[in-house]
Design a protein around this motif. Structure first.
Motif, PDB file in Angstrom:
ATOM      1  N   TYR A 173     -28.857-106.088  19.808  1.00  0.00           N
ATOM      2  CA  TYR A 173     -30.045-107.268  19.012  1.00  0.00           C
ATOM      3  C   TYR A 173     -29.284-108.347  18.753  1.00  0.00           C
ATOM      4  O   TYR A 173     -28.315-108.385  18.125  1.00  0.00           O
ATOM      5  N   ASN A 174     -30.127-109.405  19.092  1.00  0.00           N
ATOM      6  CA  ASN A 174     -29.578-110.765  18.839  1.00  0.00           C
ATOM      7  C   ASN A 174     -30.277-111.306  17.636  1.00  0.00           C
ATOM      8  O   ASN A 174     -31.427-111.438  17.259  1.00  0.00           O
ATOM      9  N   ASN A 175     -29.322-111.283  16.529  1.00  0.00           N
ATOM     10  CA  ASN A 175     -29.790-111.705  15.187  1.00  0.00           C
ATOM     11  C   ASN A 175     -29.319-113.168  14.836  1.00  0.00           C
ATOM     12  O   ASN A 175     -28.251-113.382  13.997  1.00  0.00           O
ATOM     13  N   TYR A 176     -30.037-114.045  15.351  1.00  0.00           N
ATOM     14  CA  TYR A 176     -29.735-115.515  15.243  1.00  0.00           C
ATOM     15  C   TYR A 176     -28.359-115.691  15.583  1.00  0.00           C
ATOM     16  O   TYR A 176     -27.733-116.496  14.769  1.00  0.00           O
ATOM     17  N   GLY A 177     -27.866-115.418  16.455  1.00  0.00           N
ATOM     18  CA  GLY A 177     -26.600-115.575  16.916  1.00  0.00           C
ATOM     19  C   GLY A 177     -25.311-114.193  16.567  1.00  0.00           C
ATOM     20  O   GLY A 177     -24.336-114.421  17.244  1.00  0.00           O
ATOM     21  N   GLU A 178     -25.898-113.520  15.856  1.00  0.00           N
ATOM     22  CA  GLU A 178     -25.014-112.635  15.273  1.00  0.00           C
ATOM     23  C   GLU A 178     -25.252-111.287  16.279  1.00  0.00           C
ATOM     24  O   GLU A 178     -26.627-110.801  15.909  1.00  0.00           O
ATOM     25  N   ILE A 179     -24.628-110.781  17.179  1.00  0.00           N
ATOM     26  CA  ILE A 179     -24.817-109.810  17.954  1.00  0.00           C
ATOM     27  C   ILE A 179     -24.671-108.447  17.396  1.00  0.00           C
ATOM     28  O   ILE A 179     -23.561-108.101  17.276  1.00  0.00           O
ATOM     29  N   GLU A 180     -25.707-107.548  17.179  1.00  0.00           N
ATOM     30  CA  GLU A 180     -25.542-106.478  16.344  1.00  0.00           C
ATOM     31  C   GLU A 180     -25.603-105.279  17.516  1.00  0.00           C
ATOM     32  O   GLU A 180     -26.638-105.173  18.216  1.00  0.00           O
ATOM     33  N   CYS A 181     -24.415-104.261  17.551  1.00  0.00           N
ATOM     34  CA  CYS A 181     -24.781-103.271  18.612  1.00  0.00           C
ATOM     35  C   CYS A 181     -24.740-101.800  17.967  1.00  0.00           C
ATOM     36  O   CYS A 181     -23.945-101.451  17.084  1.00  0.00           O
ATOM     37  N   TYR A 182     -25.421-101.026  18.609  1.00  0.00           N
ATOM     38  CA  TYR A 182     -25.455 -99.483  18.135  1.00  0.00           C
ATOM     39  C   TYR A 182     -25.404 -98.618  19.278  1.00  0.00           C
ATOM     40  O   TYR A 182     -25.690 -98.731  20.301  1.00  0.00           O
ATOM     41  N   GLU A 197     -20.663-118.157  14.898  1.00  0.00           N
ATOM     42  CA  GLU A 197     -19.685-119.255  14.077  1.00  0.00           C
ATOM     43  C   GLU A 197     -19.734-120.405  15.152  1.00  0.00           C
ATOM     44  O   GLU A 197     -19.193-121.459  14.428  1.00  0.00           O
ATOM     45  N   GLU A 198     -20.078-120.176  16.389  1.00  0.00           N
ATOM     46  CA  GLU A 198     -20.163-121.458  17.245  1.00  0.00           C
ATOM     47  C   GLU A 198     -21.465-122.298  17.150  1.00  0.00           C
ATOM     48  O   GLU A 198     -21.671-123.149  17.844  1.00  0.00           O
ATOM     49  N   ASN A 199     -22.408-121.653  16.141  1.00  0.00           N
ATOM     50  CA  ASN A 199     -23.765-122.320  16.001  1.00  0.00           C
ATOM     51  C   ASN A 199     -24.459-122.138  17.143  1.00  0.00           C
ATOM     52  O   ASN A 199     -25.080-123.143  17.826  1.00  0.00           O
ATOM     53  N   MET A 223     -28.173-126.614  29.449  1.00  0.00           N
ATOM     54  CA  MET A 223     -27.990-125.406  28.943  1.00  0.00           C
ATOM     55  C   MET A 223     -26.594-124.972  28.582  1.00  0.00           C
ATOM     56  O   MET A 223     -25.671-125.357  29.208  1.00  0.00           O
ATOM     57  N   ILE A 224     -26.544-124.305  27.455  1.00  0.00           N
ATOM     58  CA  ILE A 224     -25.119-123.711  27.019  1.00  0.00           C
ATOM     59  C   ILE A 224     -25.237-122.316  27.518  1.00  0.00           C
ATOM     60  O   ILE A 224     -26.272-121.633  27.196  1.00  0.00           O
ATOM     61  N   TYR A 225     -24.117-121.780  28.050  1.00  0.00           N
ATOM     62  CA  TYR A 225     -24.177-120.454  28.439  1.00  0.00           C
ATOM     63  C   TYR A 225     -22.611-120.011  28.182  1.00  0.00           C
ATOM     64  O   TYR A 225     -21.627-120.846  28.245  1.00  0.00           O
ATOM     65  N   GLY A 226     -22.507-118.741  28.677  1.00  0.00           N
ATOM     66  CA  GLY A 226     -21.115-118.063  28.714  1.00  0.00           C
ATOM     67  C   GLY A 226     -21.294-116.532  28.331  1.00  0.00           C
ATOM     68  O   GLY A 226     -22.318-116.014  28.443  1.00  0.00           O
ATOM     69  N   TYR A 227     -20.227-115.861  27.817  1.00  0.00           N
ATOM     70  CA  TYR A 227     -20.319-114.569  27.454  1.00  0.00           C
ATOM     71  C   TYR A 227     -19.349-114.265  26.049  1.00  0.00           C
ATOM     72  O   TYR A 227     -18.352-115.001  26.168  1.00  0.00           O
ATOM     73  N   ILE A 228     -19.611-113.112  25.600  1.00  0.00           N
ATOM     74  CA  ILE A 228     -18.750-112.810  24.468  1.00  0.00           C
ATOM     75  C   ILE A 228     -17.997-111.282  25.175  1.00  0.00           C
ATOM     76  O   ILE A 228     -18.523-110.598  25.815  1.00  0.00           O
ATOM     77  N   GLN A 229     -16.599-111.318  25.151  1.00  0.00           N
ATOM     78  CA  GLN A 229     -15.766-110.175  25.344  1.00  0.00           C
ATOM     79  C   GLN A 229     -15.351-109.306  24.152  1.00  0.00           C
ATOM     80  O   GLN A 229     -14.885-109.697  23.411  1.00  0.00           O
ATOM     81  N   PHE A 230     -15.981-108.129  24.231  1.00  0.00           N
ATOM     82  CA  PHE A 230     -15.844-107.210  22.896  1.00  0.00           C
ATOM     83  C   PHE A 230     -14.610-106.764  22.515  1.00  0.00           C
ATOM     84  O   PHE A 230     -14.133-107.005  21.463  1.00  0.00           O
ATOM     85  N   ASP A 231     -13.560-106.537  23.587  1.00  0.00           N
ATOM     86  CA  ASP A 231     -12.451-105.992  23.344  1.00  0.00           C
ATOM     87  C   ASP A 231     -11.499-106.832  22.640  1.00  0.00           C
ATOM     88  O   ASP A 231     -10.413-106.428  21.958  1.00  0.00           O
ATOM     89  N   ASP A 232     -11.789-108.373  22.809  1.00  0.00           N
ATOM     90  CA  ASP A 232     -10.587-109.305  22.422  1.00  0.00           C
ATOM     91  C   ASP A 232     -11.376-110.196  21.392  1.00  0.00           C
ATOM     92  O   ASP A 232     -10.735-111.232  20.949  1.00  0.00           O
ATOM     93  N   SER A 233     -12.617-110.175  21.237  1.00  0.00           N
ATOM     94  CA  SER A 233     -13.497-110.768  20.218  1.00  0.00           C
ATOM     95  C   SER A 233     -13.593-112.288  20.700  1.00  0.00           C
ATOM     96  O   SER A 233     -13.841-113.057  20.010  1.00  0.00           O
ATOM     97  N   ASN A 234     -13.216-112.769  21.977  1.00  0.00           N
ATOM     98  CA  ASN A 234     -13.074-114.180  22.396  1.00  0.00           C
ATOM     99  C   ASN A 234     -14.672-114.575  23.027  1.00  0.00           C
ATOM    100  O   ASN A 234     -15.443-113.578  23.565  1.00  0.00           O
ATOM    101  N   VAL A 235     -15.051-115.570  22.642  1.00  0.00           N
ATOM    102  CA  VAL A 235     -16.422-116.257  23.226  1.00  0.00           C
ATOM    103  C   VAL A 235     -15.803-117.284  24.329  1.00  0.00           C
ATOM    104  O   VAL A 235     -15.225-118.325  23.978  1.00  0.00           O
ATOM    105  N   HIS A 236     -16.563-117.078  25.684  1.00  0.00           N
ATOM    106  CA  HIS A 236     -16.465-118.227  26.539  1.00  0.00           C
ATOM    107  C   HIS A 236     -17.501-119.076  26.619  1.00  0.00           C
ATOM    108  O   HIS A 236     -18.671-118.348  27.114  1.00  0.00           O
TER     109      HIS A 236
END
Length: 324
Positions: A173-182, A197-199, A223-236
């Protein structure tokens, strides 16, 4: 709608089928054309396996699975008079649907011949569930939304954007930029705050395999675009100026975007096909012809772009671009 579904079948059939050629991508030798007539022929085989597409049928109050070529109904799931549904996404072997049950009968309205859904307000919702179906729209299991996201109220879960991992285990779920996963398998809840954190508050987001989230966000320049890598917490994060994204797609390695048609500018498009290689973190922008950028897909190996342009009512030009 039917024409768009036909395009998805063309993509499915052509992806990965063409040969690769070296040289300048923009040169004529690195593109191949084929005109496809979608009119059904009497000699067409009824045994060809095609893509099935689920949709919410507002008029009948059903979730309907249709053959993508001729719209034949393959299966249905009946909603009761108090239920509202929306497709969350497709995973390997099935589909996930959000099911919202109201405390009153929902009464859809006919406005100028178009049936419009009666969407309940958050205060009218008694229950929210995620229903998991197999690829034939047979119900597999139910996940109560409050068991997964007890921090969200009904209105947030009704208006928010969800996505499903490719293995069907994780709902995000996208909670205003905070990605919550279950994770329904391990019953673990995790939060990823890199975008916040990147606004960046994504307009669109989707899983890339099971360990990444791709996103887009429109700002005043494009457009701003990219991806989050879960295992290393990086955002590209990448940016494309003067680009309006319509849709976002992915496989286990690549993320790509389809352009939107600007109806305020004589139906123009940017003509650009944008994609990211998550293995190398390299982003690429390819210039296509006309409206091809609105109906294009990337092969599994990332070496071919297959684009479709409508020529006539039942005729489409399919063009394959080969590059390294």
């Amino acid at each position: 709608m039917k024409k768009l579904l036909i395009l998805s079948v063309i993509f499915l059939c052509l992806t990965g089928c063409g040969k690769n050629e070296s040289g300048d991508f923009s040169s004529e030798k690195n593109s191949q054309n084929e005109t496809v007539d979608t009119t059904k022929n009497e000699n067409d085989s009824d045994n060809i396996e095609v893509e099935a597409v689920p949709a919410i049928e507002v008029e009948t109050g059903e979730i309907v699975l249709r053959n993508a070529v001729d719209s034949e109904i393959l299966n249905t799931y009946k909603l009761n008079e108090k239920q509202y549904a929306k497709i969350i996404g497709e995973f390997n072997g099935g589909y996930c649907v959000g099911l919202y049950t109201a405390n009153r009968k929902l009464e859809n309205k006919d406005i100028d011949g178009v049936v419009v859904s009666d969407i309940p307000g958050g205060e009218e919702i008694d229950d929210i569930s995620f229903i998991f179906f197999d690829e034939k729209l047979n119900e597999l299991e139910e996940l109560k939304a409050k068991d997964a996201f007890d921090n969200l109220d009904n209105e947030e879960m009704l208006s928010g954007n969800f996505s499903i991992s490719k293995d069907g285990n994780v709902v995000a779920y996208n909670n205003y930029g905070e990605i919550e996963c279950y994770n329904k398998k391990t019953k673990e809840f995790k939060e990823y705050k890199q975008l916040e954190e990147e606004n960046i508050d994504p307009d669109l987001f989707t899983f890339v395999g099971n360990d990444k989230i791709a996103f887009t966000c429109i700002d005043e320049d494009g457009m701003i675009y990219g991806y989050i890598q879960f295992d290393d917490s990086n955002v590209h994060v990448y940016k494309e100026k003067d680009y309006n994204v319509f849709s976002i797609y992915s496989n286990d390695r690549y993320i790509w975007f389809n352009d939107s048609i600007d109806n305020l500018d004589n139906g123009s498009t940017s003509g650009r096909f944008v994609f990211v290689d998550t293995k190398t973190n390299e982003n690429k922008v390819i210039n296509l012809e006309g409206h091809e950028s609105t109906n294009a897909t990337l092969s599994d190996d990332g070496k071919n772009v297959i684009a479709v342009n409508q020529e006539k009512d039942n005729s489409f030009r399919v063009r394959q671009y080969d590059f390294e």
